[in-house]
Design an enzyme around this catalytic site. Structure first.
Site, PDB file in Angstrom:
ATOM      1  N   HIS A  16       0.839  -1.210   0.000  1.00  0.00           N
ATOM      2  CA  HIS A  16       0.000   0.000   0.000  1.00  0.00           C
ATOM      3  C   HIS A  16       0.866   1.249   0.000  1.00  0.00           C
ATOM      4  O   HIS A  16       0.616   2.197  -0.759  1.00  0.00           O
ATOM      5  CB  HIS A  16      -0.893   0.052   1.251  1.00  0.00           C
ATOM      6  CG  HIS A  16      -1.949  -0.974   1.322  1.00  0.00           C
ATOM      7  ND1 HIS A  16      -2.112  -1.761   2.442  1.00  0.00           N
ATOM      8  CD2 HIS A  16      -2.915  -1.348   0.458  1.00  0.00           C
ATOM      9  CE1 HIS A  16      -3.140  -2.571   2.260  1.00  0.00           C
ATOM     10  NE2 HIS A  16      -3.647  -2.348   1.055  1.00  0.00           N
ATOM     11  N   LYS A  40     -16.069  -7.313   4.656  1.00  0.00           N
ATOM     12  CA  LYS A  40     -14.821  -7.727   5.305  1.00  0.00           C
ATOM     13  C   LYS A  40     -14.979  -7.827   6.818  1.00  0.00           C
ATOM     14  O   LYS A  40     -15.722  -7.072   7.427  1.00  0.00           O
ATOM     15  CB  LYS A  40     -13.696  -6.730   5.002  1.00  0.00           C
ATOM     16  CG  LYS A  40     -13.257  -6.745   3.557  1.00  0.00           C
ATOM     17  CD  LYS A  40     -12.033  -5.886   3.367  1.00  0.00           C
ATOM     18  CE  LYS A  40     -11.544  -5.950   1.928  1.00  0.00           C
ATOM     19  NZ  LYS A  40     -10.314  -5.189   1.733  1.00  0.00           N
ATOM     20  N   ARG A  89      -2.339  -6.140  -8.413  1.00  0.00           N
ATOM     21  CA  ARG A  89      -1.389  -7.235  -8.259  1.00  0.00           C
ATOM     22  C   ARG A  89      -1.610  -8.307  -9.306  1.00  0.00           C
ATOM     23  O   ARG A  89      -0.669  -8.816  -9.886  1.00  0.00           O
ATOM     24  CB  ARG A  89      -1.517  -7.850  -6.856  1.00  0.00           C
ATOM     25  CG  ARG A  89      -1.149  -6.896  -5.736  1.00  0.00           C
ATOM     26  CD  ARG A  89      -1.663  -7.400  -4.431  1.00  0.00           C
ATOM     27  NE  ARG A  89      -3.134  -7.495  -4.536  1.00  0.00           N
ATOM     28  CZ  ARG A  89      -3.919  -7.917  -3.580  1.00  0.00           C
ATOM     29  NH1 ARG A  89      -3.434  -8.328  -2.452  1.00  0.00           N
ATOM     30  NH2 ARG A  89      -5.226  -7.956  -3.744  1.00  0.00           N
TER      31      ARG A  89
END
Length: 159
Positions: A16, A40, A89
């Site tokens: 991050h 989450k 990613r």
């Protein structure tokens, strides 16, 4: 030009921070927006995450941290931001972020810049850090020292 780097940052990782640093080199100001994703389960509550992100970004010039609640497009309008920066990613990240970019653009014209993760951090995720930590593993290589310390406190509250 002001950019927003949104995320849940639970916890903030070196990956991050790499994206935030690189966004800071591209834009006049970067607002790191610490949000809440209802899908989450969090290790750190919202206030803790904001505190840890602020500590992690430290004194980076032109970077500030704010709490994000509600729609990202509304937050960006309130902040005077014209662009969102997201790190990628894997192909699955691209698939998800492209959908988000399209809907955000259709809502308000907000643009999205997708930055590929640096090779060093390309496989790192907060989810993996939480999993390793929950199983007693050492996560110091993946997160700033204060974050590692707080994770250890959560894991061993009476230590």
């Amino acid at each position: 030009m002001r950019a927003v780097c949104p995320g849940s940052f639970d916890p903030i990782t070196h990956g991050h921070l790499d994206v935030i640093r690189r966004a800071g080199a591209l834009f006049d100001e970067v607002v790191v927006a610490v949000g809440r994703n209802s899908a989450k389960n969090y290790l750190f509550d919202t206030d803790e995450r904001v505190e840890l992100v602020r500590a992690a970004v430290g004194e980076q010039p032109r970077v500030r941290v704010e709490l994000l609640s509600g729609l990202l497009v509304d937050f960006c309008r309130e902040q005077g931001a014209d662009v969102v920066v997201k790190g990628l990613r894997f192909a699955s990240d691209f698939d998800f972020e492209l959908q988000m970019a399209h809907i955000n653009h259709s809502l308000t014209g907000l643009e999205t810049v997708l930055l590929p993760a640096s090779a060093q951090w390309g496989t790192l995720s907060s989810t993996m850090v939480r999993e390793v930590a929950s199983l007693g593993g050492d996560v110091r290589a993946f997160v700033p020292p204060l974050v590692a310390e707080r994770i250890e406190q959560k894991r061993n509250p009476h230590a």
